[in-house]
Design an enzyme around this catalytic site. Structure first.
Site, PDB file in Angstrom:
ATOM      1  N   SER A  60       5.426   8.445   9.784  1.00 15.84           N
ATOM      2  CA  SER A  60       5.643   9.313  10.944  1.00 15.84           C
ATOM      3  C   SER A  60       5.496   8.506  12.239  1.00 15.84           C
ATOM      4  CB  SER A  60       4.632  10.460  10.913  1.00 15.84           C
ATOM      5  OG  SER A  60       3.332   9.920  10.910  1.00 15.84           O
TER       6      SER A  60
ATOM      7  N   CYS B 157      14.202  10.940   6.313  1.00 16.11           N
ATOM      8  CA  CYS B 157      14.254  10.508   7.716  1.00 16.11           C
ATOM      9  C   CYS B 157      15.684  10.463   8.235  1.00 16.11           C
ATOM     10  CB  CYS B 157      13.600   9.159   7.894  1.00 16.11           C
ATOM     11  SG  CYS B 157      14.569   7.852   7.147  1.00 16.11           S
TER      12      CYS B 157
ATOM     13  N   LYS C 216       0.896  -1.181   0.000  1.00 10.57           N
ATOM     14  CA  LYS C 216       0.000   0.000   0.000  1.00 10.57           C
ATOM     15  C   LYS C 216       0.924   1.218   0.000  1.00 10.57           C
ATOM     16  CE  LYS C 216      -1.425   2.897   2.447  1.00 10.57           C
ATOM     17  NZ  LYS C 216      -1.164   4.307   2.004  1.00 10.57           N
TER      18      LYS C 216
HETATM   19  P1  NAD Z   1       2.595   9.274   7.351  1.00 14.26           P
HETATM   20  O1  NAD Z   1       2.758   8.668   8.678  1.00 14.26           O
HETATM   21  O2  NAD Z   1       1.641  10.402   7.191  1.00 14.26           O
HETATM   22  O3  NAD Z   1       2.110   8.167   6.289  1.00 14.26           O
HETATM   23  C1  NAD Z   1       2.768   6.924   6.162  1.00 14.26           C
HETATM   24  C2  NAD Z   1       1.745   5.879   5.741  1.00 14.26           C
HETATM   25  O4  NAD Z   1       0.749   5.794   6.759  1.00 14.26           O
HETATM   26  C3  NAD Z   1       1.035   6.208   4.439  1.00 14.26           C
HETATM   27  O5  NAD Z   1       0.971   5.051   3.640  1.00 14.26           O
HETATM   28  C4  NAD Z   1      -0.340   6.670   4.877  1.00 14.26           C
HETATM   29  O6  NAD Z   1      -1.354   6.311   3.971  1.00 14.26           O
HETATM   30  C5  NAD Z   1      -0.548   5.976   6.214  1.00 14.26           C
HETATM   31  N1  NAD Z   1      -1.331   6.784   7.148  1.00 14.26           N
HETATM   32  C6  NAD Z   1      -1.324   8.146   7.264  1.00 14.26           C
HETATM   33  N2  NAD Z   1      -2.173   8.528   8.243  1.00 14.26           N
HETATM   34  C7  NAD Z   1      -2.716   7.407   8.756  1.00 14.26           C
HETATM   35  C8  NAD Z   1      -3.656   7.150   9.813  1.00 14.26           C
HETATM   36  N3  NAD Z   1      -4.213   8.141  10.512  1.00 14.26           N
HETATM   37  N4  NAD Z   1      -3.981   5.879  10.075  1.00 14.26           N
HETATM   38  C9  NAD Z   1      -3.424   4.859   9.383  1.00 14.26           C
HETATM   39  N5  NAD Z   1      -2.544   5.048   8.367  1.00 14.26           N
HETATM   40  C10 NAD Z   1      -2.181   6.294   8.067  1.00 14.26           C
HETATM   41  O7  NAD Z   1       4.060   9.667   6.825  1.00 14.26           O
HETATM   42  P2  NAD Z   1       4.445  10.510   5.537  1.00 14.26           P
HETATM   43  O8  NAD Z   1       4.102  11.940   5.762  1.00 14.26           O
HETATM   44  O9  NAD Z   1       3.931   9.827   4.309  1.00 14.26           O
HETATM   45  O10 NAD Z   1       6.023  10.316   5.545  1.00 14.26           O
HETATM   46  C11 NAD Z   1       6.902  11.134   6.287  1.00 14.26           C
HETATM   47  C12 NAD Z   1       7.265  10.492   7.610  1.00 14.26           C
HETATM   48  O11 NAD Z   1       7.862   9.221   7.402  1.00 14.26           O
HETATM   49  C13 NAD Z   1       8.296  11.304   8.387  1.00 14.26           C
HETATM   50  O12 NAD Z   1       7.948  11.304   9.735  1.00 14.26           O
HETATM   51  C14 NAD Z   1       9.589  10.540   8.154  1.00 14.26           C
HETATM   52  O13 NAD Z   1      10.568  10.727   9.154  1.00 14.26           O
HETATM   53  C15 NAD Z   1       9.080   9.139   8.139  1.00 14.26           C
HETATM   54  N6  NAD Z   1      10.015   8.246   7.468  1.00 14.26           N
HETATM   55  C16 NAD Z   1      10.727   7.410   8.247  1.00 14.26           C
HETATM   56  C17 NAD Z   1      11.654   6.557   7.662  1.00 14.26           C
HETATM   57  C18 NAD Z   1      12.461   5.638   8.507  1.00 14.26           C
HETATM   58  O14 NAD Z   1      13.189   4.835   7.950  1.00 14.26           O
HETATM   59  N7  NAD Z   1      12.384   5.694   9.827  1.00 14.26           N
HETATM   60  C19 NAD Z   1      11.833   6.569   6.268  1.00 14.26           C
HETATM   61  C20 NAD Z   1      11.071   7.434   5.514  1.00 14.26           C
HETATM   62  C21 NAD Z   1      10.153   8.277   6.136  1.00 14.26           C
END
Ligand code: NAD
Length: 492
Positions: A236, A291, A183
């Site tokens: 996140s 990240c 997804k």
């Molecule tokens: P996000 O958490 O908004 O979304 C990530 C995924 O979660 C998406 O597929 C989204 O559809 C889903 N999602 C969003 N809100 C949701 C909810 N309320 N309930 C269930 N699923 C939900 O993250 P983003 O904005 O797409 O990406 C940026 C974040 O990802 C930053 O915090 C970054 O640090 C982190 N990140 C971490 C790594 C790592 O390796 N630790 C790598 C890349 C990005």
């Protein structure tokens, strides 16, 4: 088989890839995918839910018995084909990442290379997946372990590395004999669309790999699905924590990689010019939406003043614009809303009393007046209690902080809730060693800007940046996607 309409010029609602076929989602709502450099509509992501996930999970479940029974040496053959197809479409995938995400073409290319690295590592599964044995654990009794796949796994991925992050998981999981559902982020689904064309062409049996689209409803359906054994999540921290708890409630394996606030500690004995150049690239690369970005520079003693002038001068060299254009070194942020969020952090920093040493708020690109651009922003005189020092901004904002001593700097890093990555710049092996010993972030760079792993090493953070036990890629991927069965054998 090309994804239907993927190359058409009119705006299309994306399809799902289920059981080897491109099918329509039953979703009634869609999300616009826009080119952040131009604010132009590229496609519509269907915001699917349970019904779409049910179909993908059923296809993956049906494919599992035959795939599991396929010997590992045969399971990896389509991965070799996939690797070749990735090389063939390399530029196409990179360009699509830049279109949907905004990062520069060079940055997109690097991320495609990292995706390919993971496919390459997964082709080593016949060696990596082997168990261990001991003859005569008691007289006449031998014991050995073997690794077995578990069933259907899913990956839920973020917007910032649209092509790469799903490839942290899918190649390893299927090489181990599992079947898979991806997804992708609903904000950047287009490069996955191409990758699923390649997966189709590579010849995986129907149902081994599947893709659904959506947001919270699709995620919840995955977490609650009785036929999905485990979940790999990246996003996140609040959502990572939610995914971790919810997956556990439903008895699943889970690895949930969360957000970051990465510190780079600069000692007075560091090579300041290099530390400044590398830290600037680390913070502002991918417009700060990484990240592993070191977004806080912590200058120890005299290093603070030495770094401030250099960092501002390095940041001024950054050329902001459409990532597809030659010479651009920083693209826009992902969306209008995210631009507003980053701007609100800059306002907060000013209100909290940090010094705005470089102000990127007013940046406009004359060629792309509608793009979601921000110039590089540098705050100095930042203190650990400020919101801009505590929260992940995920934009082109660098905070520079001072610590009187090494011990004080270590205490600041240790006090932070997040622990994805950190770096130290120093010419002293002793300082580097002590830093590594004391601080928690699991990716640690010494005189390195982005402490990124390669596909053959594990990857994931610590503290509030990671929820789970087994990290991503490397041999950890094999641990996560298999179960160890211990055999104790006596023959009379
Ligand atoms: P996000 O958490 O908004 O979304 C990530 C995924 O979660 C998406 O597929 C989204 O559809 C889903 N999602 C969003 N809100 C949701 C909810 N309320 N309930 C269930 N699923 C939900 O993250 P983003 O904005 O797409 O990406 C940026 C974040 O990802 C930053 O915090 C970054 O640090 C982190 N990140 C971490 C790594 C790592 O390796 N630790 C790598 C890349 C990005």
């Amino acid at each position: 088989m090309p994804a239907p309409d993927a190359s058409a010029t009119s705006v299309q609602t994306l399809k799902l890839y289920v059981g080897g076929k491109w099918i329509d989602s039953v979703a009634t709502q869609t999300l616009e995918v826009r080119n952040p450099a131009k604010d132009e509509l590229l496609a519509l992501t269907p915001l699917g839910g349970k019904s779409d996930v049910d179909k993908a999970a059923a296809a993956a479940k049906a494919a599992y018995p035959a795939w599991r029974a396929t010997p590992p040496v045969n399971r990896i053959r389509p991965l070799f084909t996939l690797r070749a197809l990735f090389e063939k479409r390399f530029d196409d995938i990179a360009r699509t990442i830049t279109l949907e995400h905004g990062k520069t073409l060079d940055e997109s290319r690097s991320s495609v290379r990292r995706a390919i690295d993971n496919i390459e590592v997964a082709t080593g599964i016949p060696s990596l997946m082997q168990g261990r044995s001991l003859e005569d654990i008691a007289v006449g009794i031998d014991s050995y372990t073997m690794r077995q796949p578990l069933g259907v796994f899913a990956a839920i991925t973020p917007f910032n590395f649209p092509a790469m992050v799903p490839m942290w998981f899918l190649p390893h999981a299927i090489a181990c004999g599992n079947t898979f559902v991806v997804k992708p982020s609903e904000r950047v689904p287009l490069s996955q669309q191409i990758i699923f064309e390649l997966l189709h062409e590579a010849g995986f049996p129907e149902g081994v790999v599947n893709m659904v689209h959506g947001a919270k409803d699709a995620v919840d359906a995955i977490l609650e699905h009785p036929d999905i054994e485990g979940v790999s999540f990246v996003g996140s921290s609040p959502i990572a924590h939610y995914v971790y708890k919810r997956s556990a409630e439903f008895g699943k394996r889970v690895q949930a990689l969360g957000g970051a606030k990465n510190f780079v500690l600069v000692m007075p004995d560091a090579e300041m010019d290099r530390a400044a150049a590398v830290s600037t690239e680390s913070c502002f690369g991918c417009a700060g939406e990484r990240c592993l970005a070191n977004s806080v520079v912590l200058g120890v003693g005299a290093a603070y003043d030495a770094m401030v002038t250099r960092l501002v001068s390095e940041a001024k060299k950054i050329k902001v614009g459409d990532g597809l254009e030659a010479g651009i070194t920083m693209g826009p942020v992902i969306s209008k809303q995210h631009r507003e969020k980053v701007l609100s952090y800059i306002e907060k920093g000013i209100a909290e009393g940090a010094t705005l040493a470089l102000d990127g708020r007013g940046y406009k690109d004359p060629k792309n007046p509608n793009g979601y651009f921000l110039g590089p922003t540098v705050f100095t005189d930042v203190t650990p209690d400020m919101v801009i020092a505590r929260e992940e901004i995920f934009g082109p904002v660098l905070c520079v902080m001072k610590a009187a001593t090494f011990e004080e700097a270590v205490a600041i890093v240790k006090k932070h809730d997040l622990g994805n990555a950190t770096s130290i710049f120093t010419s002293s092996g002793k300082s580097a060693r002590e830093y590594r010993w004391h601080v928690e972030p699991s990716m640690l760079g010494v005189n390195i800007g982005v402490a990124a792993p390669m596909a053959f090493f594990p990857f994931g953070g610590a503290k509030g940046s990671f929820f789970g036990d087994i990290k991503a890629h490397g041999t950890d991927a094999v641990d996560f996607y298999t179960d160890k069965k211990v055999n104790i054998v006596r023959w009379f």
